[in-house]
Every structure is written in C-alpha cells, then in structure tokens.
Design an enzyme around this catalytic site. Structure first.
Site, PDB file in Angstrom:
ATOM      1  CD  GLU A 216      -2.657  -1.168   2.676  1.00  0.00           C
ATOM      2  OE1 GLU A 216      -3.744  -0.688   2.598  1.00  0.00           O
ATOM      3  OE2 GLU A 216      -2.109  -1.397   3.747  1.00  0.00           O
ATOM      4  CG  ASP A 235      -5.171  -3.962   9.341  1.00  0.00           C
ATOM      5  OD1 ASP A 235      -6.437  -4.332   9.826  1.00  0.00           O
ATOM      6  OD2 ASP A 235      -4.716  -3.282   8.224  1.00  0.00           O
ATOM      7  CG  HIS A 240      -6.762  -8.957   3.647  1.00  0.00           C
ATOM      8  ND1 HIS A 240      -7.938  -9.406   3.693  1.00  0.00           N
ATOM      9  CD2 HIS A 240      -6.768  -7.773   4.071  1.00  0.00           C
ATOM     10  CE1 HIS A 240      -8.860  -8.343   4.036  1.00  0.00           C
ATOM     11  NE2 HIS A 240      -7.894  -7.121   4.381  1.00  0.00           N
ATOM     12  CE  LYS A 331      -2.114   0.577   6.944  1.00  0.00           C
ATOM     13  NZ  LYS A 331      -2.872   0.341   5.649  1.00  0.00           N
TER      14      LYS A 331
END
Ligand code: NAD
Length: 484
Positions: A216, A235, A240, A331
C-alpha cells in the site's frame, strides 16, 4: 462480452451500523450499483439500524449523499438513485438497549430472505445476536454477516465464535474477508482448476518459490489508534494474505462448493510450519523532511507495532515440501500493488550452453491495479550471433481481454452481499479457518512481544526495510519489484 445478471430473491437486509463509515463508503454504494445493474428485485428492503436518532427520510438523505460521494455505477441512469432510495428505511436501535427492536421487527416480512449485517465493532456482536433472537427477529433461516477484525488472537476469535454459535448455526454466519470477493482472487481458482496447463506443474517439483505481495502507499491515516493495537500481521497477514496463500496452495476441491473449498483451505493452514523468527522482517515507516513517520501518526514515539512485515513460510505436505512461500505487506511503500508470483524452477538442463544464461518462467497474477496475469516465457533474442535467450511476458490485462463490460464487474462488497442473499458461503471464512489462522500467527506475535522486538525503520516510498531484502537474498532469491 455480455454481462449476465441474475436477480436474487427478494430480501430484507438490516445493516447495523448503517450510519457508519463502512456502510457509507462500501456497503450502501455497493448495493446501489447492484440495483443499477438490475440484480436487486422489487421486493428488496434495506434497513439502516444504528444508535443515531433519525427517520427514514433523514437516512435516505444520508444514503443519497454517501452514494454521490463514494460512487454509483457507470451505467446508473438519472433517477435511479431516487428509485433505489425507496427501498431504504431506518430504525433507531441500541445494540445494548431494548428500545427500537419491536419497531425493527415490525418492518421485517415473513416470506423474504432475511440478513443482518453487523457493521459495528466486534464488541457488539454478542449483544446484537442475543437481541435478534430474544426479540424474535432472527430464526434458523436468517443470515448474519460479520466484519473483520474477527478477534485479535486465537482466544478472542474463539470467544467471538462461541458467542455467535450460541445464537446461530455456522451455516448462517458469513465472515467477510473482502479480498475473497475480488474478481481476480476468484480467478486464482479459475486459472488453477479450469486449465490443464498449470496444475501438473503446481508443486514443489516445478515451483521454486511463491511470492505474495500486498503493498500500500497510504499511511495509517485516521486509523492510527486502531492500527497501533493491531499491526500488519493482524491487520493483513492473518486474514488477506493467508487467504491468498490458501487459494494458491490448496488441493483441488471436488466441487466448487462452500465446505469443499473451505475444507481444502483449512488443510493448508494446518499444514503450515511454525515460522522461524529469523525468517521474519518487521518494519515501521520513518519520518522524512516532508512527512511524519508511523510513530507520529499513531502518537506514540515508542510504538513497537509493525507497519510492514515480510516472512518466509513452509507448507508441510506432499505437494509443497521444499517450496518456500514468501509473504510481504506494508504501508507507505513505493506503489500500491497486490500480486502473487509463482516462480518456476530453471529448466533441468540447458541445451544452449552457459552463454544462454539462467531463465525461468514466472506466472504473476495481479490483483490490483490493472487486474490480470503475466507469464514470463523464455524465447530467443532476435538477431544473428548465436542462441541468446531472453524472458518476455505474455501479458494479459483482464480489462483488455474481456472488453469494456469488465469495468462493470461488481466490486468485492457488492458480490459478497449478493452471495449472502443467495446463501452461498464459498467466499466467506468458516469459524475453524479463522481460528487456525490465529493459531499460526499468535506465536509469531507473542515471540515479538517476549523478545521486546522493535521493528526496523524504512523509508516512505521504498520497498520496505533492508531485512526484508536480506530474507530473500540469503536464499539466493529476489523480491519482484513493487511497481504500479
Ligand atoms: P464507525 O465507527 O464509522 O460506525 C459504527 C456504527 O455503529 C455507527 O453507525 C454507529 O451508530 C453504530 N453503533 C455504535 N454503537 C452502537 C450501538 N450500541 N448500537 C447500535 N449501533 C451502534 O465504524 P465503521 O468504520 O463503519 O466500522 C464498522 C465495522 O466494520 C467495525 O467492526 C470495523 O472494524 C469494520 N471494518 C471497517 C472498515 C472500514 O473501512 N471502515 C473496513 C473493514 C472492517
């Protein structure tokens, strides 16, 4: 390509937390797009239910605004929004109180599919489930949809499962992992099990390693408080990335049916070896002269939570023994991209001699952006002067291959909500899958805590900390470039 839309049965869908962020950004705009596509029947009713004091008109205005802000479909005609809003209602209820429940019950119809979407924090799941049963809103046919995070470790996930199980059968519970609703993720199964080309090679004999990357560019944004208690492992990896790992590694199910698919996924998770902590790299994005770093974003100068994690794992079964799987997610990385790359082994013997160099086939499945697939194939470099080889991609973008209709392919939430109405659990996580995934990730997280491990800083816009590169380098391998 002509898109085929099969309308679902008439339904009552109650969205608890209907005024919240998720409902406004994803669920309601998604339902509107299904309405535009003609999939929603006349007998569809959508009821927002939350604590805010509001009437039907007030909620409809809010929904209209959310849809204008977060997107309708390309083919939604003028006036469609008003027609959609006629299907919308609102009831004020407090999950922890007794007010509003009789009103909500009075709105529900006996002969329709009945689904309750828990778009609220997990702390309210038990209260909602209890009241749905207690006030007689839910019966043995009703469905409940629950959002991530499903627990923060094995113990909390078990407790949540037990709470839901007091009121609902497993066949009534739809645990959302929106990754499973992505078109390309389902394509993983189509590619593997719809073609004869790949499956014979899909094993440790031919596959050198597999890389799964979910990168990301965004920072933790307004979710800092929540994220800092969670981190990339909880997370992203526990749900995922592990779901992607399961789909890429599982045995062919006998049928494309919920329990057949989920049984195979569960076997993969249970066959995962514990991860050696030397095979994990954790990172936290650093501040630079232009922007704050992770610690500033979460407001804790000593935070030890990771915004990046990369790891190597092994699946101990006949198919995969000896083939490592490398997972990474983070991230503030160089580009927003999600990709699974199956890196095949070198040809066993090169008839072209040493000058031809090393070449290998790579099948890369892009989940975002520009969903598609690339297969690197070795060919002769054009021109005279001997047999030099070069790898070139057979590159297929689904949008190009399937034509303009593909732009109207439903997004993950749209598809998953329609699956709930149809009663198809294939793309939802079963309780035992979620627990098995936590059972694998818990020792990793506990190990970090015991050792007081601090994530390594990495530059915003990079591909993560040096440790992640070393993880591959030590094995004589290389991550694929993170690029848009
Ligand atoms: P939010 O805080 O924006 O909204 C919460 C909603 O719950 C509001 O409508 C509020 O009125 C309602 N609510 C709170 N307490 C209530 C009570 N006692 N009784 C009845 N209603 C009550 O939260 P959100 O971001 O919409 O998230 C909802 C759920 O979805 C959470 O579990 C979250 O983890 C999950 N989730 C959110 C996102 C996202 O992008 N926002 C993504 C994935 C998962």
């Amino acid at each position: 390509m002509v898109s085929r839309v099969i309308p679902v049965d008439p339904f009552d869908l109650v969205i608890f937390g209907g005024t919240g962020d998720l409902a406004r950004r994803k669920i309601l705009p998604g339902l509107f797009r299904r309405f535009c596509s003609g999939q929603m029947p006349d007998g569809a009713q959508i009821i927002g239910a939350a604590r805010s004091d509001m009437d039907d008109a007030g909620f409809r205005a809010m929904v209209g605004e959310a849809i204008r802000e977060f997107g309708g479909g390309r083919h939604c005609e003028d006036g469609t929004l008003d027609a959609f809003l006629e299907h919308i209602g609102y009831v004020t209820v407090d999950a922890r109180g007794d007010g509003g429940w009789h009103d909500l019950k009075a709105r529900l119809r006996d002969d329709k599919v009945r689904a309750f979407y828990f778009s609220v924090g997990p702390g309210l799941f038990g209260d909602l489930a209890e009241r749905l049963r207690g006030f007689g809103l839910a019966d043995d046919e009703s469905r409940v949809v629950v959002e991530k995070p499903f627990g923060k470790d094995l113990a909390t996930a078990k407790a949540l499962n037990a709470t839901l199980a007091q009121h609902f059968d497993e066949t009534q519970i739809y645990r959302i992992d929106h990754y499973l609703g992505k078109e390309t993720v389902q394509n993983l199964m189509a590619v593997r099990f719809g073609n004869v080309l790949f499956e014979p090679l899909w094993n440790a004999q031919y596959v050198d390693h597999i890389q799964i990357t979910v990168a990301e560019t965004v920072d933790v944004g307004g979710r800092g408080g929540y994220y800092d208690k969670s981190g990339a492992m909880r997370d992203m990896v526990q749900n995922h990335l592990m779901q992607l790992l399961c789909l890429i590694a599982m045995e062919p199910p006998a049928r494309f049916e919920p329990d057949a698919v989920r049984d195979e996924k569960l076997k993969v998770i249970r066959a995962l070896d514990p991860v050696d902590y030397h095979h994990i790299a954790r990172g936290q994005y650093d501040a630079d002269e232009h922007q704050p770093g992770y610690r500033e974003h979460v407001g804790d100068p000593r935070s030890k939570t990771e915004s990046f994690v990369a790891l190597k794992c092994h699946i101990s079964n006949w198919r995969w023994a000896g083939t490592p799987f490398y997972l990474r997610t983070g991230k503030k990385l160089r580009a927003r991209t999600s990709e699974i790359a199956v890196v095949f082994k070198d040809a066993p013997h090169s008839i072209f001699g040493a000058d031809a160099g090393h070449h290998r086939n790579v099948l890369a499945i892009r989940l975002q952006p520009n969903e598609g697939m690339t297969l690197d194939v070795t060919i002769k470099e054009p021109g005279p002067g001997g047999m030099r080889l070069v790898d070139v991609p057979l590159d297929m973008s689904f949008a190009e291959a399937l034509g303009p209709e593909v732009e109207e392919v439903p997004d993950a939430y749209e598809r998953l909500i329609m699956d709930v109405i149809r009663g198809n659990q294939t793309l939802f996580m079963r309780g035992d899958e979620v627990e098995a995934a936590w059972a694998w990730t818990d020792p990793i997280i506990e190990g970090w805590q015991k050792r007081g491990e601090v994530p390594k800083p990495y530059d915003a816009g990079s591909s993560g900390p040096e440790d992640a590169l070393m993880l591959m380098h030590r094995d004589g391998r290389k991550w694929r470039e993170i690029k848009a």
